[in-house]
Design a protein around this motif. Structure first.
Motif, PDB file in Angstrom:
ATOM      1  N   VAL A  22     -38.552 -19.832 -13.778  1.00  0.00           N
ATOM      2  CA  VAL A  22     -38.335 -21.207 -13.305  1.00  0.00           C
ATOM      3  C   VAL A  22     -36.872 -21.631 -13.396  1.00  0.00           C
ATOM      4  N   GLY A  23     -35.981 -20.668 -13.567  1.00  0.00           N
ATOM      5  CA  GLY A  23     -34.559 -21.006 -13.657  1.00  0.00           C
ATOM      6  C   GLY A  23     -34.081 -20.785 -15.075  1.00  0.00           C
ATOM      7  N   SER A  24     -32.927 -21.365 -15.399  1.00  0.00           N
ATOM      8  CA  SER A  24     -32.481 -21.324 -16.791  1.00  0.00           C
ATOM      9  C   SER A  24     -32.355 -22.763 -17.248  1.00  0.00           C
ATOM     10  N   LEU A  25     -32.072 -22.971 -18.520  1.00  0.00           N
ATOM     11  CA  LEU A  25     -32.036 -24.341 -19.043  1.00  0.00           C
ATOM     12  C   LEU A  25     -31.175 -25.261 -18.195  1.00  0.00           C
ATOM     13  N   ALA A  26     -30.065 -24.728 -17.739  1.00  0.00           N
ATOM     14  CA  ALA A  26     -29.155 -25.601 -16.984  1.00  0.00           C
ATOM     15  C   ALA A  26     -29.637 -25.824 -15.561  1.00  0.00           C
ATOM     16  N   THR A  27     -30.444 -24.916 -15.041  1.00  0.00           N
ATOM     17  CA  THR A  27     -30.784 -24.997 -13.617  1.00  0.00           C
ATOM     18  C   THR A  27     -32.281 -24.945 -13.402  1.00  0.00           C
ATOM     19  N   VAL A  28     -33.026 -25.627 -14.255  1.00  0.00           N
ATOM     20  CA  VAL A  28     -34.487 -25.577 -14.164  1.00  0.00           C
ATOM     21  C   VAL A  28     -34.979 -26.185 -12.864  1.00  0.00           C
ATOM     22  N   ASN A  29     -35.959 -25.526 -12.263  1.00  0.00           N
ATOM     23  CA  ASN A  29     -36.555 -26.026 -11.030  1.00  0.00           C
ATOM     24  C   ASN A  29     -37.847 -26.757 -11.385  1.00  0.00           C
ATOM     25  N   ILE A  30     -37.740 -28.095 -11.429  1.00  0.00           N
ATOM     26  CA  ILE A  30     -38.904 -28.872 -11.891  1.00  0.00           C
ATOM     27  C   ILE A  30     -40.091 -28.719 -10.947  1.00  0.00           C
ATOM     28  N   GLU A  31     -39.789 -28.626  -9.660  1.00  0.00           N
ATOM     29  CA  GLU A  31     -40.899 -28.498  -8.697  1.00  0.00           C
ATOM     30  C   GLU A  31     -41.674 -27.218  -8.945  1.00  0.00           C
ATOM     31  N   LYS A  32     -40.915 -26.161  -9.249  1.00  0.00           N
ATOM     32  CA  LYS A  32     -41.591 -24.882  -9.524  1.00  0.00           C
ATOM     33  C   LYS A  32     -42.497 -25.036 -10.739  1.00  0.00           C
ATOM     34  N   ILE A  33     -41.959 -25.707 -11.743  1.00  0.00           N
ATOM     35  CA  ILE A  33     -42.765 -25.900 -12.957  1.00  0.00           C
ATOM     36  C   ILE A  33     -44.051 -26.640 -12.621  1.00  0.00           C
TER      37      ILE A  33
END
Lengths: 280, 310, 266
Positions: free
Chosen positions: A68-79
């Motif tokens: 789902v990305g990394s802490l800095a670039t988390v993809n909330i939609e994916k989550i």
């Protein structure tokens, strides 16, 4: 008889409606490599750990799990699309990421294990939430026991080795008092030369490092290929007279993931460090 | 009168350098002698270089808020380093692509502003500011988009750092400042005239396009060299020239050398403070220069205001 | 030295897409005080800029002491002409004395130093412009009139043969205006300084100038002595407003009186 049928009927309807909720697997997402390791060590399967970060690289099963990305670039939609029951995050509850996650309706659990005790508590809490309470208690008990054994080994050493830990080179960053690494070094029987500094991750002065003359230099650059680092560090101007450099005691082959991550392998990391410091 | 002040300042520089040699988190031993010496020499070069370039830019752009980084040379240098790592996986001597980046930006800004044979100063300023913004954004983009951890090094270096310890870089910096400052002093009268206005300078017989171009290029190259070696050290190029003006006045014959000496003193002492205040931890020098310099300048400002009112 | 110091032939000059000056011819003799007058947009300031090398002409020639001005080195031209602009914005805190001494730049060799002679000349110019008491003050603290005198002192420090001024008194009140013009007139008369001044005040131009050049729409409409140029028909044609021209009771020079709308039926 009629009442019994009614009650049985209610139960059947109840199970039909709620059964799937009770019987299906829990779904969790981990936003920290250490949490991922904890989840796997508690026996959760790839069906239950439905999302992890790009940096979650252990155990090998992580390869198959969606990122789902990394802490800095988390993809909330994916989550959200992965429909987790819980999102295990880090950092402060009011930081933008955690606030957005909560605002999106997700159940966010935050664990910031900063010291050994914190790791044990996190394992127990995560175990509770994911229904692996027994497993968690066993794991923690074993870890505590091992840790004590390690501590006992070097309890009575007269001249503990002075260790300089470097977790980054530009700028030169070490680990001070109350940091996890400081505890790790101390548990392994060494003395952290930056241990009396009150900052968690001080930018150490090279003059100080040279004058402290550590016996061992431990390199722990997170997510970095350490092979070339040893040479770069040892060839710094003025460092050639440091004991650790003269005696080729610049350690770069203990994976930083093991002793930097507040996860289930930490005790193993302490053991490895102790072995390198004192042999046996 | 000005000469006496300059002589005193040179003495002050010598004293500061000597003091910086013994001030630090540990006492001076042979092991760390070169470490301290290297920082002091680089501090002198960078301080003198940035301050004198700042004075020159303020005269050229006729703007008291001008400073060496305003025309984008520094972010060009940063972008050069970042691109080399992000796009070409460069893992060698970072100052090299940085310096190249700086030079390319100088070329770009100059040519963007040129109208025929002339380089109008307002256009120079605008082009520089825009290029600055673009380069800075690109730097941030590459750092955040790339997973390459070497880029995080690049970002740290952008914060300014005298702990370079590479004798090649120290020598190069000393050479840049040491050659540039006398050249600036040779142009003192032209700088005085240009700071009145371009037309005024023209009326006094000065070939302003040649002078502007020469000074812009020299000052930009020195800035690029210093930024490639030490990263971005803020405040020195902006405020030290004003401090110098408060002491010896705006005529460049005295101003350039005074700014240079003051800048050297300032950086050497700031660096000593950076390694001692929170010893044995190091504070990034850019923080010290801002924290120390600001209040000191305000004090100087008030003092000269009071003198004038009398 | 010939008596003609400046000769302008068929001068065309302007900015990127349009010509402002469209074929101007005139000449100036040594020691004359020339006033350039005309409505806004006529090209007066542009003319001064073309004559002072700020603007390159697109056509025509300007010769200074018989030599082509635009082929001269800038430093050579600065030994002969000095310019006082309309206003100056001085960003840094120069002392008046420092500003005036900048006027010596064309005379100081590239790597040379100021000599005692340079310093003496600066003092003389400060005295001439009555700015000696102001010499050690900051230029930005002076009043508009004092500043203008200081800038004139700087121009004089260049020891020019030809002094050009662009609206030197537009921000000044009448006492300062006469002060400046008395100074310039005396320099012109006593030291043989040639002066070309762009003026907007027709009466001041009439009082002080030997000759007037009246510009309109980029061309010279009329040139000559004030009496020849300042008649009401000419002024009405160029300025497009109704005026009456009378005589200054003291000097006899023509004086221009505006006629407000209510009075125009006569």
């Amino acid at each position: 008889m009629k009442r019994f049928k009614k009650i049985a009927g209610l139960f059947i309807i109840f199970f039909l409606l709620c059964g799937p909720a009770y019987c299906r697997d829990i779904r969790v997402i981990s936003l920290a490599p250490s949490t991922t390791e904890i989840l796997f060590s508690l026996g959760l399967s790839e069906n239950e750990i439905v999302g992890i970060t790009n940096y979650c690289n252990y155990p090998p099963q992580t390869r198959n799990i969606p990122k789902v990305g990394s802490l800095a670039t988390v993809n909330i939609e994916k989550i959200i699309s992965l429909k987790p029951d819980y999102v295990f995050s880090v950092g402060s509850a009011s930081n933008p990421l955690n606030k957005s996650l909560k605002a999106a309706g997700l159940d966010v659990k935050i664990f910031n294990a900063e010291r050994l005790d914190g790791i044990f508590l996190a394992i127990l809490d995560i175990g509770e939430i994911t229904g692996r309470k027994d497993k968690a208690e066993t794991l923690v008990k074993n870890m505590r026991r091992e840790l004590q054994e390690i501590r006992d080994k070097t309890k009575s050493i007269e001249q503990p080795k002075k260790v300089y830990v470097e977790i980054w080179g530009e700028p030169i960053t070490s680990c001070g008092r109350n940091s996890l690494v400081d505890e790790v070094i101390t548990a392994a029987g060494g003395i952290n030369i930056a241990g009396s500094i009150n900052t968690l991750y001080p930018l150490l002065s090279q003059e100080f490092i040279i004058s402290q003359d550590p016996d061992v230099i431990l390199l722990g650059y997170m997510s970095r290929d350490q092979a070339g680092l040893k040479k770069a560090v040892a060839s710094r101007f003025g460092w050639q007279n440091i004991k650790a450099v003269k005696n080729d005691q610049v350690i770069c082959d203990i994976s930083p993931d093991i002793f930097l991550r507040p996860g289930p392998r930490i005790v193993d990391g302490i053991a490895q460090i102790q072995k390198r410091l004192y042999g046996e | 009168m000005a000469n006496r002040k300059i002589f005193l300042l040179i003495l002050l520089l010598a004293v500061s350098a000597a003091a910086a040699l013994v001030i630090g988190p540990v006492s001076l031993t042979r092991d760390i002698l070169w470490l301290r010496l290297s920082r002091i020499l680089l501090g002198i070069a960078a301080g003198a270089g940035l301050a004198s370039c700042g004075a020159v830019f303020q005269a050229l752009l006729r703007n008291p808020l001008a400073e060496p980084y305003v025309l984008g040379v520094s972010s060009g240098a940063g972008l050069g380093a970042v691109l080399a790592v992000a796009l070409f996986g460069y893992a060698g001597f970072l100052p090299l692509p940085a310096f190249t980046g700086g030079l390319l930006v100088i070329f770009l800004v100059y040519n963007l502003s040129r109208v025929g044979q002339k380089v109008p100063v307002q256009t120079l300023l605008l082009s520089g500011v825009v290029i600055n913004i673009i380069c800075s954004s690109l730097i941030l983009f590459f750092i955040s988009a790339s997973g390459n951890p070497v880029l995080h090094d690049a970002m740290w270096w952008l914060l300014g750092n005298l702990q370079v310890f590479d004798s090649r870089l120290v020598l190069a910096s000393l050479a840049a400042a040491g050659l540039g400052i006398p050249v600036f002093m040779l142009y003192s009268r032209e700088l005085d005239a240009i700071s009145l206005g371009e037309e005024e300078a023209l009326h006094l017989g000065i070939n302003i396009e040649n002078v502007k171009t020469a000074l812009f290029i020299i000052a930009s190259i020195i800035t690029a060299a210093l930024v490639s070696a030490c990263g971005l050290i803020g405040f020195v190029g902006l405020i030290v020239p004003h401090m110098a003006r408060a002491i010896v006045g705006p005529k460049h014959k005295a101003l350039i050398i005074t700014a240079a000496i003051l800048g050297a003193i300032f950086l050497v002492l700031s660096d000593a403070a950076a390694r001692t205040i929170m010893k044995p931890a190091e504070i990034p020098i850019g923080i010290i220069t801002s924290l120390l310099g600001g209040p000191f300048f305000l004090y100087l400002l008030r003092k000269t205001r009071n003198i004038k009112q009398k | 030295m010939s008596s003609m110091i400046l000769e302008v032939k068929n001068l065309w000059a302007g900015y990127s897409n349009r010509e402002v000056i469209k074929g101007v011819d005139f000449s100036v003799n040594r020691g004359e005080f020339i006033g350039i007058i005309g409505p806004n947009g006529a090209g007066k300031s542009t003319l001064i800029r073309a004559l002072s090398r700020v603007l390159e002409p697109s056509q025509g020639s300007v010769s200074l002491n018989g030599k082509d001005l635009h082929k001269m080195r800038l430093s050579e031209a600065a030994l002969i002409t000095a310019v006082v602009p309309q206003d100056t914005l001085i960003v840094f805190e120069f002392l008046v004395r420092d500003i005036v001494s900048l006027g010596r730049i064309p005379h100081i060799r590239k790597l040379g130093k100021e000599t005692q002679e340079d310093l003496d000349i600066v003092e003389d110019c400060l005295g001439l412009t009555k700015t000696k008491e102001l010499a050690d003050r900051f230029i930005n603290e002076l009043s508009a009139g004092e500043r203008q005198r200081a800038i004139i002192a700087k121009a004089l420090a260049q020891e020019p043969q030809l002094l050009m001024l662009d609206e030197p008194t537009s921000h000044l009140d009448i006492s300062h205006q006469t002060e400046i013009f008395d100074l310039i007139k005396s320099l012109s008369r006593d030291k043989g300084l040639t002066v070309i001044a762009v003026l907007h005040d027709l009466n001041l131009a009439s009082e002080y100038c030997d000759r007037l050049i009246l510009m309109s729409e980029g061309k010279i409409f009329r040139q000559g002595r004030p009496e020849q140029v300042l008649d009401y028909k000419t002024i009405e044609a160029v300025y497009k407003t109704v005026v009456v021209v009378g005589k200054n009771p003291v000097s006899g020079k023509p004086s221009v009186f505006p006629v407000p709308e209510g009075q125009r039926r006569q």
